[in-house]
Design a protein around this motif. Structure first.
Motif, PDB file in Angstrom:
ATOM      1  N   GLY A 142     -48.765 133.467 -36.052  1.00 21.04           N
ATOM      2  CA  GLY A 142     -49.953 134.222 -35.671  1.00 21.04           C
ATOM      3  C   GLY A 142     -49.653 135.531 -34.999  1.00 21.04           C
ATOM      4  N   SER A 143     -48.458 136.118 -35.246  1.00 18.82           N
ATOM      5  CA  SER A 143     -48.142 137.372 -34.561  1.00 18.82           C
ATOM      6  C   SER A 143     -47.086 138.138 -35.335  1.00 18.82           C
ATOM      7  N   PHE A 144     -47.130 139.472 -35.210  1.00 18.42           N
ATOM      8  CA  PHE A 144     -46.046 140.307 -35.731  1.00 18.42           C
ATOM      9  C   PHE A 144     -44.974 140.531 -34.675  1.00 18.42           C
ATOM     10  N   ASP A 145     -45.210 140.001 -33.473  1.00 12.33           N
ATOM     11  CA  ASP A 145     -44.293 140.208 -32.359  1.00 12.33           C
ATOM     12  C   ASP A 145     -43.107 139.250 -32.488  1.00 12.33           C
ATOM     13  N   LEU A 146     -41.890 139.816 -32.575  1.00 13.83           N
ATOM     14  CA  LEU A 146     -40.728 138.962 -32.809  1.00 13.83           C
ATOM     15  C   LEU A 146     -40.493 137.993 -31.661  1.00 13.83           C
ATOM     16  N   PHE A 174     -32.533 147.766 -34.855  1.00 12.77           N
ATOM     17  CA  PHE A 174     -32.107 146.824 -33.818  1.00 12.77           C
ATOM     18  C   PHE A 174     -32.988 146.907 -32.571  1.00 12.77           C
ATOM     19  N   ALA A 175     -33.751 148.004 -32.462  1.00 14.16           N
ATOM     20  CA  ALA A 175     -34.525 148.194 -31.233  1.00 14.16           C
ATOM     21  C   ALA A 175     -35.543 147.089 -31.030  1.00 14.16           C
ATOM     22  N   VAL A 176     -36.081 146.526 -32.128  1.00 11.04           N
ATOM     23  CA  VAL A 176     -37.137 145.540 -31.951  1.00 11.04           C
ATOM     24  C   VAL A 176     -36.588 144.128 -31.831  1.00 11.04           C
ATOM     25  N   LEU A 177     -35.274 143.930 -32.035  1.00 11.67           N
ATOM     26  CA  LEU A 177     -34.763 142.569 -32.057  1.00 11.67           C
ATOM     27  C   LEU A 177     -34.654 142.021 -30.644  1.00 11.67           C
ATOM     28  N   PRO A 178     -35.278 140.882 -30.361  1.00  7.56           N
ATOM     29  CA  PRO A 178     -35.063 140.234 -29.074  1.00  7.56           C
ATOM     30  C   PRO A 178     -33.846 139.313 -29.152  1.00  7.56           C
ATOM     31  N   LEU A 179     -32.777 139.685 -28.454  1.00  9.49           N
ATOM     32  CA  LEU A 179     -31.577 138.851 -28.528  1.00  9.49           C
ATOM     33  C   LEU A 179     -31.746 137.604 -27.671  1.00  9.49           C
ATOM     34  N   THR A 180     -32.241 137.798 -26.450  1.00  8.80           N
ATOM     35  CA  THR A 180     -32.553 136.679 -25.573  1.00  8.80           C
ATOM     36  C   THR A 180     -33.892 137.043 -24.923  1.00  8.80           C
ATOM     37  N   PRO A 181     -34.499 136.140 -24.118  1.00  8.31           N
ATOM     38  CA  PRO A 181     -35.746 136.529 -23.457  1.00  8.31           C
ATOM     39  C   PRO A 181     -35.600 137.823 -22.661  1.00  8.31           C
ATOM     40  N   HIS A 185     -41.884 143.040 -25.968  1.00  5.47           N
ATOM     41  CA  HIS A 185     -43.057 142.622 -26.745  1.00  5.47           C
ATOM     42  C   HIS A 185     -43.612 143.818 -27.499  1.00  5.47           C
ATOM     43  N   LEU A 186     -43.233 143.959 -28.753  1.00  9.20           N
ATOM     44  CA  LEU A 186     -43.792 145.035 -29.571  1.00  9.20           C
ATOM     45  C   LEU A 186     -44.658 144.358 -30.630  1.00  9.20           C
ATOM     46  N   ASN A 187     -45.967 144.702 -30.636  1.00 13.07           N
ATOM     47  CA  ASN A 187     -46.845 143.911 -31.498  1.00 13.07           C
ATOM     48  C   ASN A 187     -46.765 144.292 -32.972  1.00 13.07           C
ATOM     49  N   ILE A 188     -45.871 145.238 -33.324  1.00  8.93           N
ATOM     50  CA  ILE A 188     -45.638 145.521 -34.748  1.00  8.93           C
ATOM     51  C   ILE A 188     -44.158 145.330 -35.084  1.00  8.93           C
ATOM     52  N   GLY A 189     -43.489 144.416 -34.346  1.00 10.69           N
ATOM     53  CA  GLY A 189     -42.034 144.267 -34.493  1.00 10.69           C
ATOM     54  C   GLY A 189     -41.589 144.073 -35.928  1.00 10.69           C
ATOM     55  N   VAL A 190     -42.245 143.145 -36.640  1.00 15.32           N
ATOM     56  CA  VAL A 190     -41.827 142.849 -38.015  1.00 15.32           C
ATOM     57  C   VAL A 190     -42.035 144.074 -38.897  1.00 15.32           C
ATOM     58  N   LEU A 191     -43.169 144.752 -38.682  1.00 20.70           N
ATOM     59  CA  LEU A 191     -43.463 145.925 -39.511  1.00 20.70           C
ATOM     60  C   LEU A 191     -42.457 147.032 -39.245  1.00 20.70           C
ATOM     61  N   LYS A 213     -42.786 136.548 -29.818  1.00 24.26           N
ATOM     62  CA  LYS A 213     -43.719 135.427 -29.985  1.00 24.26           C
ATOM     63  C   LYS A 213     -43.287 134.544 -31.150  1.00 24.26           C
ATOM     64  N   ILE A 214     -42.741 135.162 -32.183  1.00 22.44           N
ATOM     65  CA  ILE A 214     -42.279 134.355 -33.331  1.00 22.44           C
ATOM     66  C   ILE A 214     -41.164 133.418 -32.888  1.00 22.44           C
ATOM     67  N   VAL A 215     -40.238 133.936 -32.054  1.00 22.35           N
ATOM     68  CA  VAL A 215     -39.147 133.074 -31.577  1.00 22.35           C
ATOM     69  C   VAL A 215     -39.712 131.978 -30.686  1.00 22.35           C
TER      70      VAL A 215
END
Lengths: 319, 172
Positions: free
Chosen positions: A166-170, A91-98, A105-111, A172-174
């Motif tokens: 173009g990103s693993f950052d969640l 859950f630490a990498v999940l961005p619930l809201t901005p 911004h964790l650039n390996i969020g998905v991983l 940025k994906i949102v």
């Protein structure tokens, strides 16, 4: 200093709310299953049964915390903690809201998410192995085989989203889904991710590790009291986790008109949680060989085709 | 095919959210129990207010769980039971006693709320079993329809004996 305190506050609040939500889901699930079977479900404790969770908690805390004599004591105690901790860490990498989110911004969020769901396997396998009982061991082995097979195409199903944003950052994906949710261009990726997610959370219809018909209760056969409670809460927390990550990757996360972002996020994940419970109410388990052949013979080739087609389209259509 | 049937199942299951639930919330709502429900056992009286039981022991003989115990009165000419005891902690409510009873004395009623905290409280004596009414069979008196013809006396001619009912005249 103040920022650190705020971060700690957010983390603790998030942790508590996730655990509370996971515990509350045990009630929501029983109630919804009841309605879907033309029953009422638990409706006695509190208003319409809303305090059932409290009653269950009191019961489970006061049960005998029994460690059978034939188990490996250290690993036996450690295993449920591993399951719960890995799910909560994801859950630490999940961005619930901005604004709300622990890692930002964790650039390996998905991983990181994929890694943490993989680590959950250890908890389950160690629980099965440390129990020193055949049903628990078979359940643990099933869990390992199932989760590793389904992780393979779970990662591949996400690659389409990663390629498009173009990103693993969640975060940025949102943000990339402001105009169009990824469920539209990545529909097959979404279907495959959802199936893999159900298998990862080992929920019905993919709950073969627990298969009570043939295995008693699978990997947690020998567990009682709060050690079992941790598996239980971990399972529901992983439902919340899979729902949240599906919403973030494919359904635009917090994006939505008029209402505040957190509302949209909660609404979307509750729909997915409801869908998970509906799956349990409606579908029977497949056989274990069917589960394996779906994973390796159908879903893996499809997800590779999905990745190839997405890549070809991205390359051929000029941005 | 599997995907179609799965989605169809999901949809039909979802629609059950809008169906009426089957649950009867028991202590507040009572379920409807038919008159033939096999619940608490009673001993009834005939329309004249006399005990119907004639101590024939058929109920005790037929009882598969041996929970009925009775003893004919020791008074000469009195056929009512001296004691009649049913152990409801053994009774399986099969209703065979009711079927066996020639006088419709023993009957099962639509009442199942008979829990007790002690097993010994489940042993019902005659005073607990005997009611003042006729139960499910309102106008049946064994002595009015029973009786055999012996030499010099046809059916229903003896003292306190009613002439037998013409069975063919009972057609509706």
């Amino acid at each position: 200093m103040v920022e650190i305190l705020i971060d700690i506050g957010i983390s603790v609040a998030l942790l508590l709310s996730i655990v509370t939500l996971a515990a509350f889901l045990t009630f929501v699930e029983r109630r919804l299953l009841g309605f879907w079977q033309d029953r009422l479900g638990p409706n006695r404790v509190g208003w319409e049964g809303s305090l059932q969770v409290v009653a269950d908690m009191i019961k489970i805390f006061f049960k005998q915390d029994w460690t059978p004599s034939f188990v490996e004591p250290v690993i036996f105690v450690l295993a449920p903690a591993i399951v719960l901790v890995t799910v909560l860490l994801a859950f630490a990498v999940l961005p619930l809201t901005p604004g709300i989110g622990i890692a930002g911004h964790l650039n390996i969020g998905v991983l990181f998410f994929l890694g943490m769901t993989s680590l959950t396997v250890y908890g389950v396998v160690l629980a099965g192995w440390a129990s020193n009982s055949k049903f628990a061991l078979i359940g643990g082995m099933r869990a390992a085989a199932q989760m590793i097979s389904y992780e393979v195409f779970m990662g591949l199903a996400l690659i389409g989203v990663v390629m498009q944003s173009g990103s693993f950052d969640l975060v940025k994906i949102v943000e990339a889904q402001r105009h169009l949710w990824f469920v539209v261009p990545q529909f097959f990726g979404f279907i495959m991710f959802l199936i893999a997610g159900i298998a990862e959370a080992h929920r019905l219809p993919f709950d073969l590790p627990e298969g009570e018909n043939e295995l008693g209760a699978g990997f947690h056969t020998e567990y009682s009291s709060m050690k079992f409670g941790m598996f239980f809460v971990g399972e529901y927390a992983s439902i919340v986790l899979i729902s949240s990550i599906t919403v973030i990757l494919f359904f635009g996360g917090w994006n939505g008109p008029f209402l505040p972002p957190i509302f949209w996020f909660m609404l979307k994940i509750s729909l997915f949680i409801g869908f998970f419970i509906l799956l349990r109410a409606a579908l029977p388990r497949p056989r274990y060989d069917q589960l394996m052949s779906y994973g390796w013979k159908l879903m893996l080739p499809l997800s590779i085709i999905n990745v190839a087609v997405t890549g070809a389209l991205i390359l051929s259509v000029p941005a | 095919m599997y995907i179609y049937s799965s989605l169809r199942t999901l949809w039909f299951t979802f629609l059950h959210l809008f169906h009426k639930t089957e649950t009867i919330q028991y202590p507040e709502q009572k379920p409807y129990l038919s008159p033939r429900f096999r619940g608490r056992i009673i001993l009834t009286r005939d329309p004249d207010g006399e005990e119907r039981c004639v101590s024939c022991y058929l109920c005790a003989a037929v009882c598969p769980s041996d929970c009925i115990s009775l003893q004919k009165s020791s008074i000469e000419g009195d056929w009512t039971p001296e004691h009649f005891r049913i152990n409801f902690s053994r009774c399986i409510f099969c209703g065979l006693c009711e079927e066996a009873c020639p006088t419709s004395a023993i009957q099962l009623t639509p009442d199942f709320e008979m829990s007790e905290y002690r097993r010994s409280d489940l042993v019902y004596e005659k005073e607990h079993l005997l009611i003042s009414g006729t139960g499910k069979v309102p106008d049946y008196n064994f002595y009015r329809v029973a009786g055999v013809s012996v030499r010099g006396k046809a059916k229903g001619e003896a003292l306190n004996e009613a002439p037998p009912v013409d069975a063919r005249g009972l057609m509706p």
